[in-house]
Design an enzyme around this catalytic site. Structure first.
Site, PDB file in Angstrom:
ATOM      1  CE1 TYR A   1      66.469 -27.049  13.672  1.00 37.15           C
ATOM      2  CE2 TYR A   1      68.178 -25.494  14.299  1.00 37.15           C
ATOM      3  CZ  TYR A   1      67.666 -26.602  13.588  1.00 37.15           C
ATOM      4  OH  TYR A   1      68.358 -26.965  12.323  1.00 37.15           O
TER       5      TYR A   1
ATOM      6  CD  GLU B   1      71.607 -27.501  11.773  1.00 34.40           C
ATOM      7  OE1 GLU B   1      71.233 -26.495  12.740  1.00 34.40           O
ATOM      8  OE2 GLU B   1      70.588 -27.895  11.283  1.00 34.40           O
TER       9      GLU B   1
ATOM     10  N   GLY C   1      72.786 -28.454 -18.568  1.00 34.25           N
ATOM     11  CA  GLY C   1      72.843 -27.097 -18.282  1.00 34.25           C
ATOM     12  C   GLY C   1      73.875 -26.746 -17.273  1.00 34.25           C
ATOM     13  CB  VAL C   2      73.904 -24.044 -14.550  1.00 32.82           C
ATOM     14  CG1 VAL C   2      72.389 -24.496 -13.467  1.00 32.82           C
ATOM     15  CG2 VAL C   2      74.759 -23.208 -13.714  1.00 32.82           C
TER      16      VAL C   2
ATOM     17  N   PRO D   1      65.331 -26.951  -2.685  1.00 31.67           N
ATOM     18  CG  PRO D   1      63.423 -26.337  -1.923  1.00 31.67           C
ATOM     19  CD  PRO D   1      64.075 -26.543  -3.238  1.00 31.67           C
TER      20      PRO D   1
END
Length: 397
Positions: free
Chosen positions: A96, A138, A275-276, A387
């Protein structure tokens, strides 16, 4: 650390500039950072970098922070979503300060004299607060991941136990821990990261793949679409399809992600994929089929053609064992074409929930049409492969 009223006022005043010049700033930021810290190229998605997707996503994050600086709780859902991605990539607290330093320098270089010392200091303070939020979230995720049964942090060696072709373009990889242990329980819809070292490539590459079956005690399954051989963005999928075989090893992260099934509900549910995008739906659908087979369930899927349609027989088999389930498919190469509003009106209960995944144009259309048939936004859950902040675009469609 609390931001002063003066700092918040300065940050808010920069929002229009960031809206106009944000991508230029983040583009310069990534260029500078990778020049000085090329080791970070082992973490970042090179394809998204080449396409400008990460630059755009970060610019939107910075702009959102400026707009919501008086109440950063507004961006916490995005923080949590991005934090899941960071944990799956192995982002650490020491990354960071590197990001912050280069982001501020890029801001100064792009905006020139308009980026006064006061503005740079205000953003330095704000970045500190936002970085602390990410690090805190996190740290908690890493701790939870490591402490769960069969959990671990960062990457662990897995063996490809089986490799199964599901369609002309999608192949499943069944992965088991190389040390013979079991795998942690995961929530249907979550993904894992796979890290590979491709011969001839200088840096490792990491990609996220949805777990495509209900949670099993001893294995993961991911189902990967192979991109065209001449598509540079498909380098990892091509490598996995062509070069990785049964008994080979892959480095794998623990499951993560917030696009997940609410398995506590018994109300109607619809899975809508293109699709996927079918891969996370398989995990969710199999979970419903095996744990709450009485739940009213609809599965709608669109593919280019029958040869590219994965899991067709699997879905039919589950539907046949369920009490109130239906399954419909459309193929864009044929007359029935695409999932339409009429199909949604016929099959989807607006009082239930819908899970949507696929290419961006598909998702924009599905979300719009679900709204048009009367489904509330709180009941529309969606994900696509890109993203995290790109999802914000869909909210305004």
């Amino acid at each position: 650390m609390m931001l002063s009223p003066e700092t918040r006022m300065i940050i808010k005043s920069t929002a229009p500039v960031l809206e106009d010049h944000g991508v230029a700033i983040t583009t310069r930021f990534y260029s500078r950072m990778f020049d000085e810290h090329p080791e970070l190229l082992n973490i970042f998605n090179h394809a998204n970098q080449a396409q400008g997707r990460q630059q755009t996503a970060l610019a939107k994050t910075v702009y959102a922070a400026a707009v919501h600086i008086d109440n950063l709780e507004e961006i916490m859902p995005a923080v949590i979503q991005i934090a899941h991605k960071h944990v799956s990539l192995g982002v650490k607290p020491e990354h960071y300060p590197i990001v912050g330093a280069h982001l501020l320098i890029a801001m100064k270089e792009v905006l020139g004299d308009a980026a006064t010392d006061e503005i740079i200091q205000a953003w330095s303070d704000a970045y500190g607060v936002i970085a602390d939020a990410f690090i805190s979230v996190e740290r908690s995720m890493y701790q939870t991941t490591a402490e769960q049964e069969n959990g671990w942090n960062y990457f662990k060696d897995f063996v490809v136990a089986r490799k199964v072709k599901e369609s002309d373009v999608i192949t499943s990889f069944y992965l088991k821990p190389a040390d013979g242990s079991n795998v942690p329980t995961y929530i249907p819809g979550q993904y894992i990261s796979v890290r590979v070292s491709i011969p001839g490539e200088k840096y490792t590459m990491i990609r996220q793949y949805s777990l495509s079956q209900a949670s099993k005690p001893d294995e993961f399954r991911i189902s990967i679409k192979r991109e065209a051989d001449n598509d540079p963005n498909g380098i990892v999928s091509i490598y996995l399809h062509k070069q990785v075989n049964e008994d080979d090893r892959l480095e794998v992260s623990a499951p993560a992600g917030v696009f997940v099934l609410d398995a506590s509900k018994s109300t109607p549910v619809a899975f809508i994929s293109g699709g996927v995008g079918i891969t996370p739906m398989m995990s969710m659908f199999e979970t419903v089929a095996t744990s709450t087979p009485e739940r009213p369930t609809v599965f709608l899927h669109g593919a280019r053609n029958r040869n590219q349609h994965a899991f067709d027989e699997d879905i039919k088999s589950f539907v046949n064992r369920m009490e109130n389930a239906s399954y419909s498919t459309v193929y864009s190469d044929e007359e029935n074409g695409f999932i339409t509003r009429a199909m949604l009106e016929e099959h989807v209960d607006p009082a239930g929930d819908a899970y949507v995944c696929g290419p961006v144009p598909f998702m924009v259309n599905m979300i719009r049409e679900l709204r048009n048939i009367g489904m509330d936004d709180s009941r529309i859950h969606y994900e696509f492969f890109g993203p995290a902040m790109d999802l914000e675009e869909l909210k305004s469609q």
